[in-house]
Design a protein around this motif. Structure first.
Motif, PDB file in Angstrom:
ATOM      1  N   VAL A  26       0.824  -1.219   0.000  1.00  0.00           N
ATOM      2  CA  VAL A  26       0.000   0.000   0.000  1.00  0.00           C
ATOM      3  C   VAL A  26       0.854   1.265   0.000  1.00  0.00           C
ATOM      4  CG1 VAL A  26      -1.689   1.328   1.303  1.00  0.00           C
ATOM      5  CG2 VAL A  26      -1.995  -1.145   1.012  1.00  0.00           C
ATOM      6  N   PRO A  27       1.848   1.413   0.906  1.00  0.00           N
ATOM      7  CA  PRO A  27       2.659   2.641   0.866  1.00  0.00           C
ATOM      8  C   PRO A  27       3.359   2.838  -0.473  1.00  0.00           C
ATOM      9  CG  PRO A  27       3.013   1.452   2.920  1.00  0.00           C
ATOM     10  CD  PRO A  27       2.232   0.545   2.042  1.00  0.00           C
ATOM     11  N   GLY A  28       3.815   1.744  -1.084  1.00  0.00           N
ATOM     12  CA  GLY A  28       4.455   1.876  -2.390  1.00  0.00           C
ATOM     13  C   GLY A  28       3.492   2.382  -3.444  1.00  0.00           C
ATOM     14  N   ALA A 196       5.536  11.061   6.424  1.00  0.00           N
ATOM     15  CA  ALA A 196       6.460  11.228   5.304  1.00  0.00           C
ATOM     16  C   ALA A 196       6.160  10.294   4.140  1.00  0.00           C
ATOM     17  CB  ALA A 196       7.898  11.051   5.791  1.00  0.00           C
ATOM     18  N   PRO A 197       5.826   8.994   4.372  1.00  0.00           N
ATOM     19  CA  PRO A 197       5.535   8.114   3.225  1.00  0.00           C
ATOM     20  C   PRO A 197       4.336   8.567   2.398  1.00  0.00           C
ATOM     21  CG  PRO A 197       5.978   6.811   5.189  1.00  0.00           C
ATOM     22  CD  PRO A 197       5.842   8.234   5.633  1.00  0.00           C
ATOM     23  N   TYR A 198       3.463   9.354   3.004  1.00  0.00           N
ATOM     24  CA  TYR A 198       2.258   9.797   2.301  1.00  0.00           C
ATOM     25  C   TYR A 198       2.299  11.292   1.986  1.00  0.00           C
ATOM     26  CZ  TYR A 198       1.008   5.475   4.674  1.00  0.00           C
ATOM     27  OH  TYR A 198       1.008   4.194   5.151  1.00  0.00           O
ATOM     28  N   ALA A 199       3.461  11.908   2.154  1.00  0.00           N
ATOM     29  CA  ALA A 199       3.566  13.360   1.986  1.00  0.00           C
ATOM     30  C   ALA A 199       3.162  13.793   0.585  1.00  0.00           C
ATOM     31  CB  ALA A 199       4.993  13.811   2.295  1.00  0.00           C
ATOM     32  N   ALA A 200       3.591  13.050  -0.438  1.00  0.00           N
ATOM     33  CA  ALA A 200       3.287  13.454  -1.813  1.00  0.00           C
ATOM     34  C   ALA A 200       1.784  13.444  -2.070  1.00  0.00           C
ATOM     35  CB  ALA A 200       3.999  12.518  -2.793  1.00  0.00           C
ATOM     36  N   VAL A 201       1.093  12.442  -1.568  1.00  0.00           N
ATOM     37  CA  VAL A 201      -0.356  12.365  -1.769  1.00  0.00           C
ATOM     38  C   VAL A 201      -1.062  13.509  -1.048  1.00  0.00           C
ATOM     39  CG1 VAL A 201      -2.409  10.965  -1.367  1.00  0.00           C
ATOM     40  CG2 VAL A 201      -0.288   9.881  -2.110  1.00  0.00           C
ATOM     41  N   VAL A 202      -0.620  13.812   0.167  1.00  0.00           N
ATOM     42  CA  VAL A 202      -1.221  14.910   0.927  1.00  0.00           C
ATOM     43  C   VAL A 202      -1.052  16.230   0.172  1.00  0.00           C
ATOM     44  CG1 VAL A 202      -1.091  16.251   3.056  1.00  0.00           C
ATOM     45  CG2 VAL A 202      -0.930  13.756   3.144  1.00  0.00           C
ATOM     46  N   GLN A 307      11.794   3.780  -4.632  1.00  0.00           N
ATOM     47  CA  GLN A 307      10.601   2.977  -4.412  1.00  0.00           C
ATOM     48  C   GLN A 307      10.933   1.636  -3.755  1.00  0.00           C
ATOM     49  OE1 GLN A 307       7.342   3.836  -4.799  1.00  0.00           O
ATOM     50  NE2 GLN A 307       8.181   5.883  -5.147  1.00  0.00           N
ATOM     51  N   THR A 308      12.092   1.083  -4.068  1.00  0.00           N
ATOM     52  CA  THR A 308      12.513  -0.156  -3.397  1.00  0.00           C
ATOM     53  C   THR A 308      12.746   0.101  -1.913  1.00  0.00           C
ATOM     54  OG1 THR A 308      13.533  -0.977  -5.435  1.00  0.00           O
ATOM     55  CG2 THR A 308      14.218  -2.012  -3.375  1.00  0.00           C
ATOM     56  N   ALA A 309      13.322   1.259  -1.585  1.00  0.00           N
ATOM     57  CA  ALA A 309      13.543   1.604  -0.175  1.00  0.00           C
ATOM     58  C   ALA A 309      12.212   1.779   0.558  1.00  0.00           C
ATOM     59  CB  ALA A 309      14.373   2.881  -0.080  1.00  0.00           C
ATOM     60  N   ILE A 310      11.223   2.415  -0.091  1.00  0.00           N
ATOM     61  CA  ILE A 310       9.901   2.580   0.530  1.00  0.00           C
ATOM     62  C   ILE A 310       9.261   1.222   0.789  1.00  0.00           C
ATOM     63  CG2 ILE A 310       7.549   3.397   0.107  1.00  0.00           C
ATOM     64  CD1 ILE A 310       8.743   5.775  -1.356  1.00  0.00           C
ATOM     65  N   SER A 311       9.393   0.322  -0.160  1.00  0.00           N
ATOM     66  CA  SER A 311       8.791  -1.005  -0.023  1.00  0.00           C
ATOM     67  C   SER A 311       9.408  -1.792   1.118  1.00  0.00           C
ATOM     68  CB  SER A 311       8.928  -1.775  -1.339  1.00  0.00           C
ATOM     69  OG  SER A 311       8.359  -3.062  -1.238  1.00  0.00           O
ATOM     70  N   ALA A 321       5.065  -7.919  -2.403  1.00  0.00           N
ATOM     71  CA  ALA A 321       4.773  -6.551  -1.952  1.00  0.00           C
ATOM     72  C   ALA A 321       4.803  -5.597  -3.140  1.00  0.00           C
ATOM     73  CB  ALA A 321       5.776  -6.122  -0.891  1.00  0.00           C
ATOM     74  N   GLY A 322       5.802  -5.747  -4.020  1.00  0.00           N
ATOM     75  CA  GLY A 322       5.869  -4.906  -5.206  1.00  0.00           C
ATOM     76  C   GLY A 322       4.765  -5.205  -6.189  1.00  0.00           C
ATOM     77  N   ILE A 323       4.455  -6.505  -6.368  1.00  0.00           N
ATOM     78  CA  ILE A 323       3.384  -6.877  -7.290  1.00  0.00           C
ATOM     79  C   ILE A 323       2.050  -6.296  -6.824  1.00  0.00           C
ATOM     80  CG2 ILE A 323       2.090  -8.827  -8.228  1.00  0.00           C
ATOM     81  CD1 ILE A 323       4.700 -10.466  -7.981  1.00  0.00           C
ATOM     82  N   MET A 324       1.775  -6.412  -5.543  1.00  0.00           N
ATOM     83  CA  MET A 324       0.502  -5.907  -5.025  1.00  0.00           C
ATOM     84  C   MET A 324       0.447  -4.383  -5.045  1.00  0.00           C
ATOM     85  SD  MET A 324      -1.439  -8.369  -4.621  1.00  0.00           S
ATOM     86  CE  MET A 324      -2.766  -7.386  -3.932  1.00  0.00           C
ATOM     87  N   SER A 325       1.586  -3.714  -4.937  1.00  0.00           N
ATOM     88  CA  SER A 325       1.553  -2.253  -5.057  1.00  0.00           C
ATOM     89  C   SER A 325       1.101  -1.852  -6.455  1.00  0.00           C
ATOM     90  CB  SER A 325       2.931  -1.658  -4.744  1.00  0.00           C
ATOM     91  OG  SER A 325       3.881  -1.979  -5.756  1.00  0.00           O
ATOM     92  N   GLY A 326       1.507  -2.643  -7.473  1.00  0.00           N
ATOM     93  CA  GLY A 326       1.016  -2.390  -8.822  1.00  0.00           C
ATOM     94  C   GLY A 326      -0.475  -2.642  -8.950  1.00  0.00           C
TER      95      GLY A 326
END
Length: 586
Positions: A26-28, A196-202, A307-311, A321-326
């Motif tokens: 989800v965060p990714g 911070a992980p959601y800063a861009a969306v906010v 994005q790998t670091a966020i994941s 985790a990466g597949i489900m983020s897609g």
């Protein structure tokens, strides 16, 4: 069917881990939505194509790469390379050309992986890569000034655009400037908090609502660039009629950037359990992801460090985790594609500006700078090329610089020493002599590479055989499994020069297969001047054997009074001397 079953056995989630991976994705997905939209602006296409790439790339890449934690998604460097290659393509053809470029890049990556070119990423100079990535970051930062200020520069390069914007503040749109700078400030503040992980969306939500509430009609929105289609991406095939030099070169540049960056991601995030990822499988996986993205009208993708670091920070433990983020990004496309058009372009520019500044690695630059003048020149040259030239040209210059640096290091690292036999079968190393002595066996050992410039460095470092009679050289090449054409040419030439003075060259310690190569490559007339002794299990044994044979050959030559090899001028003098003596006696 068996191959498909084997592939699925390798990628399927472990029992009881699927929903945990789904949550970690989800965060990714949240961070990937604004990143994908912003990155698409670098290519010059509708931001929806960045979202298509974010979704499809994460799913296809996650299912195929060997690095289980690598997130294959949009990257700024690949997008900038694609945008630079398509800069001269008319707007109505740009999307079709982008689809073709992305699929061509994917095909290049797949082929590179299948033929085993993964090991070549290790030859890319650290200073060259640092200069290139720093130049990309600065390029992206300068290229956002027009959207941050609402200006409309006419220059083609980001440096020129930034210069035009900064020297003409009267062209700035104040509401756009407020939105842009406000977005930057909010990103920096939220980046230091728990959200911070959601800063861009906010920031996207706040800016979109603020522009709508204030009725700031002069602020450009994402939807102004074209309609934002709702739903899942549709299939599209590449139009081969749009193939051009720019598209082909751009595809090669994108492939090179993605492959090198992907190798860096694989090194920074190893597989669980410590197993080293197969670079060739990563090449193929990223290529498959780009083929899939191209068919679904997305921009190029590759392994992303951020994005790998966020994941991994969100708790990812496997590829799902990466597949489900897609998959979650696909949900966003279906449910929230409408609001995407209300996002201000200045906010996307703020995201890119903040991300580009954050990606400048001052520590890596300092390390390269302190290494020496070669690294300084390489880093500075690649940095300036990235700023002042198309990205494809900068990639080519970087590749050429890496090759030159590698060749230069090989030539500088080569060293020759003389081995002097000691009691007990040991050898003492001494500096190699400048010249050879008459009727003497000289044993030499070579350190360093003998490919390309290294072979020429060997030619310059070998003792001078001129004016030496019956000089024999034993050249120890322990551990050499292969030699290039230049090295064979240098050895043949040196043996020829030794033979002109009645001497001979012995080569010891080479791999048995390489010893056979000497018979095939060296000219037949030189075979009597070169003797090759393959390596044996006991270190030093082949060299000792070569020494014994060399000494015996030298002694036999003296005892049997073999006719020496005489230069033509010496032969003429000897004949004239005998003629004078005969005439004098008569």
């Amino acid at each position: 069917m068996r191959a498909v079953r084997g592939w699925w056995d390798g990628v399927r989630p472990a029992p009881g881990t699927f929903w945990r991976s789904a949550g970690a994705g989800v965060p990714g997905a949240v961070g990937g939505v604004p990143d994908g939209m912003a990155t698409a602006t670098l290519v010059g296409v509708n931001p929806i194509h960045g979202l298509y790439a974010t979704a499809v790339g994460r799913i296809a890449g996650g299912l195929t790469v060997d690095s289980r934690l690598m997130i294959v998604t949009t990257t700024s460097a690949a997008a900038l390379a694609a945008g630079s290659a398509l800069a001269e393509v008319p707007g109505e053809d740009r999307l079709a050309a982008l689809i073709l470029l992305t699929t061509l890049a994917g095909a290049v990556m797949v082929v590179a992986g299948l033929v085993g070119l993964g090991r070549l990423t290790g030859f890319v100079s650290h200073s060259v890569m640092t200069g290139f990535l720093t130049g990309v970051s600065v390029n992206i930062l300068l290229g956002q000034l027009d959207d941050l200020t609402g200006a409309d520069p006419s220059a083609s390069l980001a440096v020129g655009q930034a210069f035009q914007v900064l020297r003409s503040p009267g062209t700035w749109d104040v509401p756009t400037l407020v939105v842009g700078l406000g977005s930057v400030a909010l990103l920096l503040v939220l980046g230091r908090t728990r959200v911070a992980p959601y800063a861009a969306v906010v920031v996207l939500l706040v800016s979109a609502v603020g522009v709508w509430a204030l009725g700031a009609t002069s602020v450009r929105l994402v939807g102004d660039a074209g309609e934002i289609p709702a739903g899942l991406p549709s299939l599209a095939l590449p139009d081969l009629g749009l193939v051009s030099v720019d598209v082909a070169v751009g595809a090669l540049a994108v492939a090179a950037i993605v492959l090198v960056q992907g190798a860096g991601v694989a090194e920074s995030v190893p597989n669980p359990g410590g197993r080293r990822a197969d670079p060739n499988r990563n090449f193929v996986g990223q290529g498959v992801a780009n083929l899939a993205v191209g068919f679904f009208r997305g921009i190029p993708v590759g392994g992303s460090v951020g994005q790998t670091a966020i994941s991994t920070a969100a708790g990812a433990r496997d590829r799902w985790a990466g597949i489900m983020s897609g998959v979650w990004v696909l949900v966003v496309l279906v449910a929230l594609s409408g609001p995407v058009g209300a996002v201000p372009s200045a906010t996307l520019a703020a995201l890119l500006a903040v991300a580009s500044v954050g990606s400048i690695r001052l520590s890596a630059m300092a390390t390269a700078w302190r290494t020496g003048s070669q690294s300084q020149v390489a880093m500075a040259t690649t940095f300036l090329a990235t700023l002042l030239l198309p990205v494809a040209a900068a990639v080519g210059i970087g590749a050429a610089l890496s090759i030159l640096l590698q060749a230069n290091r090989e030539s500088q690292d080569l060293r020759i020493v003389r081995l002097v036999p000691q009691e007990g079968g040991h050898y003492r190393e001494e500096p190699a002599p400048r010249r050879l002595d008459d009727a003497t066996v000289t044993v030499l050992d070579v350190y360093g590479s003998l490919f390309y410039a290294g072979a020429r460095a060997l030619e310059a470092a070998l003792p001078e055989p001129a004016h030496a009679h019956d000089a024999v050289v034993v050249l120890r090449l322990r551990g050499r499994a292969s030699l290039g054409a230049t090295a064979f040419t240098v050895l043949a030439h040196y043996a020829d020069r030794l033979g002109e003075g009645g001497g001979r060259l012995y080569v010891s310690g080479v791999d048995p297969a390489l010893a056979e190569k000497f018979e095939q490559v060296i000219d037949l007339r030189l075979h009597e001047r070169i003797a090759v002794y393959p390596a044996r299990p006991v270190i030093g044994e082949s060299t000792a054997d070569a020494m014994r044979h060399a000494e015996a050959w030298l002694v036999r030559g003296v005892e049997t009074a073999q006719i020496p090899v005489v230069r033509p001028d010496g032969l003429v003098k000897r004949l004239w001397s005998r003629l004078r003596t005969t005439l004098h006696r008569r």
